[in-house]
Design a protein around this motif. Structure first.
Motif: not given
Length: 163
Positions: A50-64, A133-136
């Motif tokens: 949703p942060q890029i305007g798409v209302g589906v359950r997906a996310f990316s991560y970039n940690v360490d 997951t909160d965002h979703l």
């Protein structure tokens, strides 16, 4: 490289619960590519669809140095007593507040081939998994602030140059 523009507080897509990903096609592959390329920028721990305007359950991560994505993620486990930890959000730029987050989290979802994906971790990764997951679910980190801090955050948002 396709780095997508981040939607900001006030955009209705950020407050809408997301639909599950049902098609594992070229469109979903493009979405995953955009999520991963958007999260690769320095200082980004996660980007939800949703942060890029798409209302589906997906996310990316970039940690360490670990970059990945999850489709249809479900936060299946959190453990440890929640502790206040400094948190910000690309969709609410310029704000930083302590939010109570569990020190350990586990998310289960799938990849582009429908294979199960498990992402689990402590510290910043646990925080990112909970935040994304909160965002979703249509929830922003400022919703987790106590009433006084939330009022202060809302005042700062109204006075910001981007709102």
């Amino acid at each position: 490289m396709t780095v997508r523009e981040i939607r900001l507080f006030g955009d209705p897509v950020l407050r809408s619960p997301c639909a599950p990903v049902t098609a594992f096609d070229d469109g979903t592959r493009a979405l995953v590519r955009d999520l991963v390329e958007t999260v690769e920028l320095p200082g980004r721990a996660g980007v939800a669809a949703p942060q890029i305007g798409v209302g589906v359950r997906a996310f990316s991560y970039n940690v360490d140095g670990e970059i990945g994505y999850v489709l249809n993620p479900v936060l299946v486990e959190v453990s440890g007593e929640p502790v206040p930890i400094g948190e910000g959000c690309l969709s609410v730029p310029g704000l930083w507040h302590d939010v109570a987050r569990h020190p350990h989290a586990r998310v289960v979802g799938v990849d582009l081939d429908g294979n199960e994906v498990v992402v689990e971790g402590d510290g910043v990764l646990a925080q990112a998994l909970q935040h994304e997951t909160d965002h979703l679910d249509g929830r922003l980190y400022i919703d987790r602030l106590d009433a006084d801090t939330r009022r202060e955050a809302m005042r700062a948002i109204r006075e910001s140059g981007w709102f």
